[in-house]
Design a protein around this motif. Sequence first.
Motif, PDB file in Angstrom:
ATOM      1  N   MET A   1      65.469  90.022 119.376  1.00 44.62           N
ATOM      2  CA  MET A   1      65.667  91.144 118.589  1.00 44.62           C
ATOM      3  C   MET A   1      64.856  92.400 118.643  1.00 44.62           C
ATOM      4  SD  MET A   1      67.109  89.814 114.748  1.00 44.62           S
ATOM      5  CE  MET A   1      68.504  88.345 115.076  1.00 44.62           C
ATOM      6  N   SER A   2      63.425  92.231 119.020  1.00 42.52           N
ATOM      7  CA  SER A   2      62.817  93.156 119.077  1.00 42.52           C
ATOM      8  C   SER A   2      62.956  94.053 120.228  1.00 42.52           C
ATOM      9  CB  SER A   2      61.336  92.656 119.197  1.00 42.52           C
ATOM     10  OG  SER A   2      61.199  91.991 120.541  1.00 42.52           O
ATOM     11  N   LEU A   3      63.816  93.771 121.174  1.00 42.45           N
ATOM     12  CA  LEU A   3      64.295  94.675 122.225  1.00 42.45           C
ATOM     13  C   LEU A   3      65.320  95.912 121.690  1.00 42.45           C
ATOM     14  CD1 LEU A   3      65.340  91.891 124.904  1.00 42.45           C
ATOM     15  CD2 LEU A   3      63.551  93.461 125.171  1.00 42.45           C
ATOM     16  N   HIS A   4      65.649  95.621 120.326  1.00 39.57           N
ATOM     17  CA  HIS A   4      66.555  96.468 119.676  1.00 39.57           C
ATOM     18  C   HIS A   4      66.017  97.009 118.333  1.00 39.57           C
ATOM     19  CE1 HIS A   4      69.538  96.023 122.963  1.00 39.57           C
ATOM     20  NE2 HIS A   4      69.326  94.689 122.755  1.00 39.57           N
ATOM     21  N   THR A   5      65.030  97.564 118.398  1.00 36.78           N
ATOM     22  CA  THR A   5      63.954  97.623 117.095  1.00 36.78           C
ATOM     23  C   THR A   5      64.848  98.160 115.832  1.00 36.78           C
ATOM     24  OG1 THR A   5      63.258  99.936 117.727  1.00 36.78           O
ATOM     25  CG2 THR A   5      62.064  97.971 118.333  1.00 36.78           C
ATOM     26  N   GLN A   6      65.754  99.316 116.110  1.00 38.71           N
ATOM     27  CA  GLN A   6      66.597  99.706 114.848  1.00 38.71           C
ATOM     28  C   GLN A   6      67.392  98.704 114.323  1.00 38.71           C
ATOM     29  OE1 GLN A   6      68.703 102.937 117.030  1.00 38.71           O
ATOM     30  NE2 GLN A   6      68.332 104.228 115.429  1.00 38.71           N
ATOM     31  N   TYR A   7      67.971  97.853 114.925  1.00 39.54           N
ATOM     32  CA  TYR A   7      68.730  96.801 114.577  1.00 39.54           C
ATOM     33  C   TYR A   7      67.757  95.756 113.917  1.00 39.54           C
ATOM     34  CZ  TYR A   7      71.422  92.648 113.736  1.00 39.54           C
ATOM     35  OH  TYR A   7      71.853  91.365 113.307  1.00 39.54           O
ATOM     36  N   LEU A   8      66.532  95.210 114.526  1.00 42.26           N
ATOM     37  CA  LEU A   8      65.524  94.436 114.061  1.00 42.26           C
ATOM     38  C   LEU A   8      65.245  94.968 112.789  1.00 42.26           C
ATOM     39  CD1 LEU A   8      63.876  91.726 114.422  1.00 42.26           C
ATOM     40  CD2 LEU A   8      62.254  93.085 115.443  1.00 42.26           C
ATOM     41  N   GLU A   9      64.657  96.152 112.320  1.00 40.22           N
ATOM     42  CA  GLU A   9      64.383  96.434 111.105  1.00 40.22           C
ATOM     43  C   GLU A   9      65.570  96.184 109.852  1.00 40.22           C
ATOM     44  OE1 GLU A   9      63.599 100.410 111.469  1.00 40.22           O
ATOM     45  OE2 GLU A   9      61.793 100.198 112.683  1.00 40.22           O
ATOM     46  N   SER A  10      66.781  96.540 110.271  1.00 40.96           N
ATOM     47  CA  SER A  10      67.952  96.347 109.445  1.00 40.96           C
ATOM     48  C   SER A  10      68.267  94.973 109.073  1.00 40.96           C
ATOM     49  CB  SER A  10      69.090  96.967 109.862  1.00 40.96           C
ATOM     50  OG  SER A  10      70.385  96.746 109.169  1.00 40.96           O
ATOM     51  N   PHE A  11      67.971  94.004 110.181  1.00 45.20           N
ATOM     52  CA  PHE A  11      68.128  92.488 110.074  1.00 45.20           C
ATOM     53  C   PHE A  11      66.995  92.027 109.136  1.00 45.20           C
ATOM     54  CE2 PHE A  11      67.150  88.400 111.278  1.00 45.20           C
ATOM     55  CZ  PHE A  11      68.183  87.540 111.198  1.00 45.20           C
ATOM     56  N   LEU A  12      65.862  92.192 109.258  1.00 50.42           N
ATOM     57  CA  LEU A  12      64.743  91.846 108.546  1.00 50.42           C
ATOM     58  C   LEU A  12      64.793  92.235 107.086  1.00 50.42           C
ATOM     59  CD1 LEU A  12      61.641  92.285 110.982  1.00 50.42           C
ATOM     60  CD2 LEU A  12      63.011  90.107 110.484  1.00 50.42           C
ATOM     61  N   ARG A  13      65.333  93.631 106.790  1.00 56.11           N
ATOM     62  CA  ARG A  13      65.560  94.075 105.338  1.00 56.11           C
ATOM     63  C   ARG A  13      66.228  93.044 104.707  1.00 56.11           C
ATOM     64  NH1 ARG A  13      64.628  99.207 107.414  1.00 56.11           N
ATOM     65  NH2 ARG A  13      67.117  99.367 107.616  1.00 56.11           N
ATOM     66  N   SER A  14      67.615  92.773 105.494  1.00 60.73           N
ATOM     67  CA  SER A  14      68.537  92.040 104.813  1.00 60.73           C
ATOM     68  C   SER A  14      68.157  90.455 104.426  1.00 60.73           C
ATOM     69  CB  SER A  14      69.986  92.172 105.298  1.00 60.73           C
ATOM     70  OG  SER A  14      69.751  91.365 106.619  1.00 60.73           O
ATOM     71  N   GLN A  15      67.442  89.922 105.452  1.00 62.23           N
ATOM     72  CA  GLN A  15      67.125  88.338 105.501  1.00 62.23           C
ATOM     73  C   GLN A  15      65.848  88.562 104.316  1.00 62.23           C
ATOM     74  OE1 GLN A  15      66.660  85.415 108.595  1.00 62.23           O
ATOM     75  NE2 GLN A  15      64.632  86.235 108.672  1.00 62.23           N
ATOM     76  N   PHE A  16      65.099  89.303 104.239  1.00 65.86           N
ATOM     77  CA  PHE A  16      64.087  89.180 103.228  1.00 65.86           C
ATOM     78  C   PHE A  16      64.489  88.981 101.982  1.00 65.86           C
ATOM     79  CE2 PHE A  16      60.876  91.006 100.491  1.00 65.86           C
ATOM     80  CZ  PHE A  16      59.884  90.226 100.851  1.00 65.86           C
ATOM     81  N   TYR A  17      65.620  90.108 101.818  1.00 70.37           N
ATOM     82  CA  TYR A  17      66.254  90.231 100.467  1.00 70.37           C
ATOM     83  C   TYR A  17      66.888  88.995  99.879  1.00 70.37           C
ATOM     84  CZ  TYR A  17      68.700  92.281  96.456  1.00 70.37           C
ATOM     85  OH  TYR A  17      68.872  92.825  95.332  1.00 70.37           O
ATOM     86  N   MET A  18      67.596  88.329 100.984  1.00 69.42           N
ATOM     87  CA  MET A  18      68.454  87.201 100.656  1.00 69.42           C
ATOM     88  C   MET A  18      67.582  85.963 100.402  1.00 69.42           C
ATOM     89  SD  MET A  18      71.293  86.825 103.911  1.00 69.42           S
ATOM     90  CE  MET A  18      71.451  88.295 104.849  1.00 69.42           C
TER      91      MET A  18
END
Length: 353
Positions: A1-18
């Motif tokens: 996912m680090s190949l697509h940093t914009q998406y990775l930031e969004s993904f990690l925010r949602s997963q951390f919140y869950m």
Amino acid sequence: MSLHTQYLESFLRSQFYMLRMDGPLPLPYRHYIAVMKLVKTGEHNWSLPELVHAVVLLAHYHALASFVFGSGINPERDPEISNGFRLISVNNFCVCDLANDNSIENASLTGSNFGIVDSLSELEALMERMKRLQEDRDDEGTTQEEMTTRFEKEKKESLFVVSGDTFHSFPRSDFEDDVVLTADVSRYVEDPGFGYEDFARRGEEHLPTFRAQDYTWENHGFSLVNRLYSDIGHLLDEKFRMVYTLTYNTMATHEDVDTTTLRRALFNYVHCMFGIRYDDYDYGEVNQLLERSLKVYIKTVACYPERTTKRMYDSYWRQFKHSEKVHVNLLLMEARMQAELLYALRAITRHLT
């Protein structure tokens, strides 16, 4: 996912919140659900906020499994290795090299067993079809009746796209040898036979259709999730929008390419496999843009991720960079998650009304 940093930031925010932030479910419950990816309430009573939290977690980890296996982050059986397993590699690169800054971008992804069509001409043909579709859309519209017919055709055909076990012009035994063995999680599972089933039986005349306009994420699912599980709706919505619009305007070595039609076809084909239809989309585009080997890969990743193999990964779009194929997997992951959420949230909405 680090190949697509914009998406990775969004993904990690949602997963951390869950998993970590305030929510209806206690922290141990969240992690247990993440491990088993299966919730059976039995005699226990769940509040609606707890149920929505659990549904979001299940959908998240079901979809994440698709990305993990689809991107090759799993061991494959190798009888020549003492422990029986090896990491999937792309030519001479191991997926673990991605974390060590070893570039994989210029490595050829051509599999030696898939020399059926010259990959360069294959790429040019795909780009020409994309251009023609855009021109046709600008010139004339397609009637609703035609679009309905094309969706029904694609929906029925998706039932005959067999994942992993049967593949295009290759013998079944070739792919049986590639079946990935997963870790023993039996202690977490009550029903080991539980798994994906096609939304309709083959041969049925009238296949069920989930009309997206009747229950959309934007107008229905988002508000329900946000009401019962505060703020997660915003995080999920950001993630869905991010992956749907993410583009670098490139295809392999070509630049300044509008990939909108291709991204839409990938996302909508996953939903089509789950019986979800968009009235304003022409499903004829799916057949023109997604070759059969790609459809088999998509169904395997979305429905039976543990069956995904490197040869299946190599078989489609052979001139595309690894990062572009990871981009494909991000689209498949989010489309699969949204499809599961739409069905689950619609059921909860009906229960409330």
